[in-house]
Scaffold this motif. Structure first.
Motif, PDB file in Angstrom:
ATOM      1  N   SER A 175       0.846  -1.194   0.000  1.00 56.97           N
ATOM      2  CA  SER A 175       0.000   0.000   0.000  1.00 56.97           C
ATOM      3  C   SER A 175       0.883   1.246   0.000  1.00 56.97           C
ATOM      4  O   SER A 175       2.110   1.163   0.178  1.00 56.97           O
ATOM      5  CB  SER A 175      -0.895   0.008   1.244  1.00 56.97           C
ATOM      6  OG  SER A 175      -0.100   0.154   2.422  1.00 56.97           O
ATOM      7  N   GLY A 176       0.261   2.416  -0.185  1.00 47.96           N
ATOM      8  CA  GLY A 176       1.025   3.667  -0.199  1.00 47.96           C
ATOM      9  C   GLY A 176       1.801   3.890   1.082  1.00 47.96           C
ATOM     10  O   GLY A 176       2.981   4.262   1.069  1.00 47.96           O
ATOM     11  N   GLY A 177       1.152   3.645   2.219  1.00 43.12           N
ATOM     12  CA  GLY A 177       1.826   3.830   3.503  1.00 43.12           C
ATOM     13  C   GLY A 177       2.956   2.840   3.706  1.00 43.12           C
ATOM     14  O   GLY A 177       4.019   3.187   4.239  1.00 43.12           O
ATOM     15  N   MET A 178       2.748   1.589   3.259  1.00 45.74           N
ATOM     16  CA  MET A 178       3.795   0.573   3.390  1.00 45.74           C
ATOM     17  C   MET A 178       4.970   0.886   2.470  1.00 45.74           C
ATOM     18  O   MET A 178       6.136   0.669   2.830  1.00 45.74           O
ATOM     19  CB  MET A 178       3.227  -0.817   3.075  1.00 45.74           C
ATOM     20  CG  MET A 178       2.333  -1.369   4.169  1.00 45.74           C
ATOM     21  SD  MET A 178       3.253  -1.643   5.710  1.00 45.74           S
ATOM     22  CE  MET A 178       1.952  -2.231   6.789  1.00 45.74           C
ATOM     23  N   ARG A 179       4.697   1.393   1.265  1.00 49.45           N
ATOM     24  CA  ARG A 179       5.792   1.779   0.371  1.00 49.45           C
ATOM     25  C   ARG A 179       6.626   2.898   0.983  1.00 49.45           C
ATOM     26  O   ARG A 179       7.851   2.920   0.848  1.00 49.45           O
ATOM     27  CB  ARG A 179       5.245   2.211  -0.993  1.00 49.45           C
ATOM     28  CG  ARG A 179       4.833   1.066  -1.887  1.00 49.45           C
ATOM     29  CD  ARG A 179       4.638   1.507  -3.316  1.00 49.45           C
ATOM     30  NE  ARG A 179       3.507   2.399  -3.474  1.00 49.45           N
ATOM     31  CZ  ARG A 179       2.287   2.012  -3.812  1.00 49.45           C
ATOM     32  NH1 ARG A 179       2.016   0.724  -4.016  1.00 49.45           N
ATOM     33  NH2 ARG A 179       1.307   2.899  -3.961  1.00 49.45           N
ATOM     34  N   GLN A 180       5.941   3.822   1.667  1.00 47.00           N
ATOM     35  CA  GLN A 180       6.685   4.905   2.312  1.00 47.00           C
ATOM     36  C   GLN A 180       7.565   4.346   3.428  1.00 47.00           C
ATOM     37  O   GLN A 180       8.688   4.817   3.646  1.00 47.00           O
ATOM     38  CB  GLN A 180       5.701   5.946   2.858  1.00 47.00           C
ATOM     39  CG  GLN A 180       6.296   7.312   3.111  1.00 47.00           C
ATOM     40  CD  GLN A 180       6.870   7.948   1.862  1.00 47.00           C
ATOM     41  OE1 GLN A 180       7.997   7.664   1.485  1.00 47.00           O
ATOM     42  NE2 GLN A 180       6.102   8.804   1.222  1.00 47.00           N
TER      43      GLN A 180
END
Length: 321
Positions: free
Chosen positions: A136-141
């Motif tokens: 997810s976007g947060g996990m990629r960050q």
């Protein structure tokens, strides 16, 4: 010639967080890119001192040694920063071994898994072999934070790392950065347009507008003892939680074009309290409220009583007209 950033100066102490805030186009990201020598094609003047070494004009070999190993950067969009064709673990391993070939692939992989666990990715030993699109976007960050911390850099530059994330995920990413800072004693430069994020993580705050510093102060001083009208406008545009609900107060107008010659004070055309000197002379970034840590580039009086009196006079004149 466009002067994207002018007269920016700040100090960053070990283990501290500096928040750089301002609207889009204010020069925040250009400042960060210049620190790492990534502003290609730009004419850079001044100094960037890191451990007594001036990075401006440093050789490509020196900059390659410093980037990642000494100063790391988290970019705004992790999906464009991570290579879509390679597993995230492989990318972190390559990052580690590029700077230190004495580390084996097995050791680097173990280090990568430990970092992914540190930033809160569950089942890191398994997910290390996933591709960026599987996060997810947060996990990629979080993956980007892990990669940035792979070599224990002294400084971490985070360029709007919470943009496009929902509020809950923003809070989680900020907690991860706090934990990383506590674990490694890292200094952080947090670049954002969100004063709410700055309130959560920064020790000191630098407010930029049109490529210049408008105000700089310790976080609490800036929020509760603001001097510059631009900073005041940013704070007034924040939604409040609880209490009486009121309409948000936007800053009128738009940021000026860097291609056009404007007023000496770039904020003057949008400022409620602008008066004659604002359109004829450029204000210096000077100490205000008798606090050497608090500086503002504004012609309003530098003592609180005088500033209040001048603002009342300007308001009265506007009502009368």
């Amino acid at each position: 010639m466009v002067r994207a950033v002018r007269g920016v100066s700040f100090d960053l102490q070990a283990g501290q967080t500096l928040g750089i805030v301002g609207e889009s186009g204010s020069g925040k990201s250009v400042t960060a890119m210049t620190i790492l020598g990534l502003a290609r094609g730009a004419r850079v003047r001044g100094r960037v001192l890191f451990q007594d070494r001036d990075l401006v004009g440093a050789s490509p070999q020196v900059l390659r040694w410093i980037r990642g190993a000494q100063i790391a950067m988290i970019f705004q969009d992790p999906l464009s920063s991570l290579h879509p064709y390679y597993r995230v673990g492989w990318q972190i391993v390559e990052m580690i071994r590029t700077h230190d070939r004495s580390i084996s692939k097995k050791q680097a992989r173990r280090r990568a898994a430990d970092l992914l666990t540190l930033v809160g990715i569950p089942q890191a030993a398994r997910r290390i072999d996933d591709y960026p699109h599987q996060f997810s976007g947060g996990m990629r960050q979080r993956v980007m934070i892990a990669m940035a911390m792979a070599l224990d850099p002294k400084v971490l530059i985070a360029d709007e790392p919470t943009t496009a994330l929902d509020v809950t995920v923003q809070a989680q990413v900020i907690d991860v950065m706090r934990n990383v800072q506590s674990e490694f004693g890292t200094s952080i430069i947090m670049i954002t347009h969100d004063l709410g994020v700055i309130a959560d993580i920064a020790d000191d705050v630098l407010v930029m507008y049109s490529g210049e510093v408008m105000e700089t102060a310790p976080r609490r001083e800036l929020y509760y003892h603001v001097h510059h009208p631009y900073t005041e406008g940013l704070l007034a545009s924040l939604p409040s939680h609880g209490g009486t609900r009121e309409r948000l107060t936007p800053i009128p107008g738009s940021p000026p074009s860097l291609l056009a010659e404007g007023a000496p004070c770039p904020f003057a055309p949008r400022c409620r309290y602008a008066f004659d000197p604002c359109f004829t002379d450029r204000p210096e970034l000077a100490e205000v409220f008798a606090d050497e840590r608090h500086r503002s580039a504004c012609w309003l009086s530098h003592d609180e009583a005088g500033r209040r009196r001048e603002r009342e006079q300007i308001d009265a004149a506007q009502v009368a007209s």
